[in-house]
Motif scaffolding. Structure first.
Motif, mmCIF file in Angstrom:
data_model
loop_
_atom_site.group_PDB
_atom_site.id
_atom_site.type_symbol
_atom_site.label_atom_id
_atom_site.label_comp_id
_atom_site.label_asym_id
_atom_site.label_seq_id
_atom_site.Cartn_x
_atom_site.Cartn_y
_atom_site.Cartn_z
ATOM 1 N N SER A 1 57.726 20.543 24.789
ATOM 2 C CA SER A 1 57.631 19.135 24.489
ATOM 3 C C SER A 1 58.229 18.308 25.491
ATOM 4 O O SER A 1 59.848 18.517 26.661
ATOM 5 C CB SER A 1 57.885 18.437 23.114
ATOM 6 O OG SER A 1 59.110 18.836 22.222
ATOM 7 N N SER B 1 52.879 16.216 25.563
ATOM 8 C CA SER B 1 52.769 15.566 26.704
ATOM 9 C C SER B 1 54.191 14.502 26.604
ATOM 10 O O SER B 1 53.638 13.279 25.822
ATOM 11 C CB SER B 1 51.678 14.868 27.367
ATOM 12 O OG SER B 1 52.291 14.616 29.378
ATOM 13 N N ASP B 2 54.350 13.762 28.165
ATOM 14 C CA ASP B 2 55.423 12.666 27.941
ATOM 15 C C ASP B 2 55.535 12.407 29.184
ATOM 16 O O ASP B 2 56.672 11.197 29.551
ATOM 17 C CB ASP B 2 56.632 13.245 27.057
ATOM 18 C CG ASP B 2 57.581 14.164 28.440
ATOM 19 O OD1 ASP B 2 57.283 14.920 29.555
ATOM 20 O OD2 ASP B 2 59.076 13.765 28.449
ATOM 21 N N ASP C 1 49.786 13.282 32.380
ATOM 22 C CA ASP C 1 50.111 14.087 31.260
ATOM 23 C C ASP C 1 50.055 15.903 32.756
ATOM 24 O O ASP C 1 49.238 16.536 32.436
ATOM 25 C CB ASP C 1 48.306 14.035 31.182
ATOM 26 C CG ASP C 1 48.487 13.915 30.202
ATOM 27 O OD1 ASP C 1 49.183 12.703 29.586
ATOM 28 O OD2 ASP C 1 47.759 12.998 29.621
ATOM 29 N N ILE D 1 55.444 18.361 33.080
ATOM 30 C CA ILE D 1 56.056 18.097 31.994
ATOM 31 C C ILE D 1 56.721 19.721 31.415
ATOM 32 O O ILE D 1 56.663 20.547 31.900
ATOM 33 C CB ILE D 1 55.027 18.072 31.071
ATOM 34 C CG1 ILE D 1 53.522 17.467 30.713
ATOM 35 C CG2 ILE D 1 55.332 17.880 29.080
ATOM 36 C CD1 ILE D 1 53.014 17.796 30.484
ATOM 37 N N LEU E 1 47.252 21.371 26.103
ATOM 38 C CA LEU E 1 47.680 20.092 26.223
ATOM 39 C C LEU E 1 47.233 20.224 24.760
ATOM 40 O O LEU E 1 46.130 19.824 23.747
ATOM 41 C CB LEU E 1 47.540 18.747 26.946
ATOM 42 C CG LEU E 1 48.134 17.937 26.662
ATOM 43 C CD1 LEU E 1 49.044 17.951 27.336
ATOM 44 C CD2 LEU E 1 46.832 16.711 27.602
ATOM 45 N N ASN F 1 49.216 13.582 23.566
ATOM 46 C CA ASN F 1 49.481 13.119 24.710
ATOM 47 C C ASN F 1 49.696 11.182 24.254
ATOM 48 O O ASN F 1 49.520 10.756 23.149
ATOM 49 C CB ASN F 1 48.922 13.068 25.585
ATOM 50 C CG ASN F 1 47.265 12.774 25.665
ATOM 51 O OD1 ASN F 1 46.866 12.161 24.538
ATOM 52 N ND2 ASN F 1 47.202 12.949 26.510
ATOM 53 N N ASN F 2 49.932 10.596 25.083
ATOM 54 C CA ASN F 2 50.424 9.342 24.755
ATOM 55 C C ASN F 2 48.813 8.292 24.480
ATOM 56 O O ASN F 2 48.599 7.855 24.157
ATOM 57 C CB ASN F 2 51.478 8.274 26.468
ATOM 58 C CG ASN F 2 51.237 6.752 25.665
ATOM 59 O OD1 ASN F 2 50.771 5.913 26.410
ATOM 60 N ND2 ASN F 2 52.467 6.304 25.313
ATOM 61 N N SER G 1 47.908 3.430 29.745
ATOM 62 C CA SER G 1 48.317 5.162 29.126
ATOM 63 C C SER G 1 49.035 5.419 29.996
ATOM 64 O O SER G 1 49.997 6.135 30.213
ATOM 65 C CB SER G 1 47.859 6.048 28.278
ATOM 66 O OG SER G 1 46.351 6.933 29.343
ATOM 67 N N SER G 2 49.296 4.543 31.282
ATOM 68 C CA SER G 2 49.289 4.777 32.040
ATOM 69 C C SER G 2 50.831 4.366 33.103
ATOM 70 O O SER G 2 51.131 3.749 33.964
ATOM 71 C CB SER G 2 49.139 5.757 33.563
ATOM 72 O OG SER G 2 48.146 6.434 33.275
ATOM 73 N N VAL H 1 56.065 11.469 23.110
ATOM 74 C CA VAL H 1 55.024 10.822 23.944
ATOM 75 C C VAL H 1 55.406 9.742 25.143
ATOM 76 O O VAL H 1 54.090 8.690 24.630
ATOM 77 C CB VAL H 1 53.382 11.141 23.344
ATOM 78 C CG1 VAL H 1 53.283 12.422 22.908
ATOM 79 C CG2 VAL H 1 53.273 9.892 22.347
#
Length: 442
Positions: A133, A199-200, A204, A209, A269, A272-273, A296-297, A430
């Motif tokens: 993580s 994913s952070d 991703d 990560i 995975l 994620n966010n 989300s990017s 995330v």
């Protein structure tokens, strides 16, 4: 700051964070029926393995480990988890260790050495679960031969201060480390392994990560040199020597796709966010908002990203575009901060303060910027609330917003205005979530 907007924003963020609770992510991703485990496209008969081991690292490692303990029970032979100070919890079969983040420390090195020595004893009939993580790159630090921890600390600090992206920071870390950039998979070979990854990072990318310890590394020593030149970084003699040896082929680069160790390593995975934002969308809709999941990017300098979000708020207030009011605009990602002052803060607080300056005087709107792990930068706050009254509130307590922003002192500003968003450690990570709420005149 209108109370209903604040409470709505908190409810939206809370549901988003709950969706990426690491325990729940593992429970959803690992299904057990007798001795058969189903994980993504793979199935594993755990009765066929001599030993089953767990190695976890990152801010969510304790919660992820607890979930796997509940699934596997006594099947786990041994395990280790490294997490950030203050994020530890009690586990049954897995030993928990704490270390420094975002700057690595001696505890991270000791923990990494223990894990390396442990993995070198595993064999082809063993199954290893890697639980990975955000924060794992700093928390598990094992310098290459000839590199000191201080070399990594000093260079990491320089990269953070110039606003380097997480991809750039991790490219450098991979080449200074024996476990990152596929290094852990190399040490664990020929054991079979499964990496369950929260994913952070934007996009991703599995090789970014936690610096991609169990996947082939796409970055090279040439990329390392390019980053050094881009930011004009001064390297220690040890790091400069390693970089030159790498460029000349004197030492091996990080493991690439053709390495046999990756044939026995499955990467999956688990959260994620985007998953968090999808749940945030559901909550916003339930609260009666017309909702747009923007991205989300989100990336770039936090102060500049804030201007974009502020422009959306202004357009909504003036013309109800792109959606009719009341509206909730959601975004996630991980902007960066270039540190020029000596203040205290984090990217969410910096973004919120910059946003407040841009929307000064604008009514009936609110931004909540929140780090999903509960720690925005080196502070005890997850982020901050900001609206059209924020700048005036600062002046009421002798805080000039523009001056505080210039000195990267957003934490002190929001502390004085009582607009910090404090959750405590959430156990997940995330990236960040940004909730913009805009309503019509009432």
């Amino acid at each position: 700051m209108q109370k209903n907007l604040r409470s709505d924003a908190v409810g939206i963020v809370s549901q988003a964070i709950a969706a990426v609770n690491p325990y729940a992510c593992i429970q959803r991703s690992v299904q057990r029926k007798g001795d058969i485990l189903h994980i993504g496209s793979r199935s594993y008969d755990i009765s066929l393995y001599t030993n089953i081991y767990v190695v976890a690292f990152g801010k969510a490692s304790t919660s992820m480990s607890a979930a796997l303990e509940d699934i596997l029970g006594e099947k786990i032979s041994e395990g280790y988890a490294i997490t950030k100070y203050g994020f530890a919890g009690s586990l049954n079969k897995i030993i928990v260790m704490e270390a420094g983040h975002p700057i690595p420390d001696d505890n991270g090195v000791l923990a990494a050495k223990k894990i390396r020595d442990f993995l070198e004893r595993t064999g082809p009939k063993d199954l290893i679960f890697f639980l990975i993580s955000g924060g794992g790159s700093a928390l598990m630090t094992l310098p290459r031969k000839g590199i000191a921890l201080t070399d990594i600390i000093n260079l990491t600090d320089k990269l953070l201060r110039v606003g380097a992206t997480i991809d750039e920071i991790n490219t450098v870390r991979k080449h200074l480390s024996a476990v990152k950039g596929g290094g852990l998979a190399k040490i664990a070979y020929p054991s079979e392994s499964v990496s369950l990854i929260l994913s952070d990072v934007v996009g991703d990318s599995l090789d970014v990560i936690a610096s991609g310890p169990t996947v082939p590394d796409r970055s090279t020593f040439d990329d390392f040199q390019e980053i050094v030149l881009r930011y004009g970084l001064q390297l220690s003699s040890a790091v400069q020597g390693l970089l030159e040896d790498g460029l000349e082929g004197v030492i091996e680069d990080t493991p690439k796709l053709e390495g046999p160790m990756f044939e026995k390593c499955y990467n999956y995975l688990v959260g994620n966010n985007l998953l968090a934002l999808e749940e945030a969308t559901k909550k916003a809709n339930e609260l009666g908002y017309n909702t747009l999941l923007l991205t989300s990017s989100l990336a770039g300098e936090a102060k500049e990203v804030a201007k974009v979000i502020a422009s959306i708020a202004k357009e909504e207030r003036a013309n109800a575009v792109p959606l009719p009011l009341p509206v909730c605009i959601l975004a996630g990602g991980e902007p960066t901060v270039t540190i020029r002052g000596r203040g205290k803060g984090g990217r969410c607080q910096e973004l919120a303060l910059s946003f407040a300056i841009e929307v000064e005087g604008l009514e009936n709107m609110l931004l909540l910027a929140a780090a999903t792990d509960g720690n925005d930068g080196p502070t005890d706050a997850a982020g901050a609330f900001a609206d059209g009254d924020t700048v005036d509130k600062g002046q009421d307590v002798q805080m000039e917003a523009r001056v505080m922003l210039q000195h990267n002192n957003s934490y002190q500003f929001f502390k004085e205005t009582e607009d910090l968003f404090i959750t405590g450690p959430t156990g997940t990570n995330v990236m960040d979530i940004y909730v913009l709420l805009v309503q019509g005149d009432t």
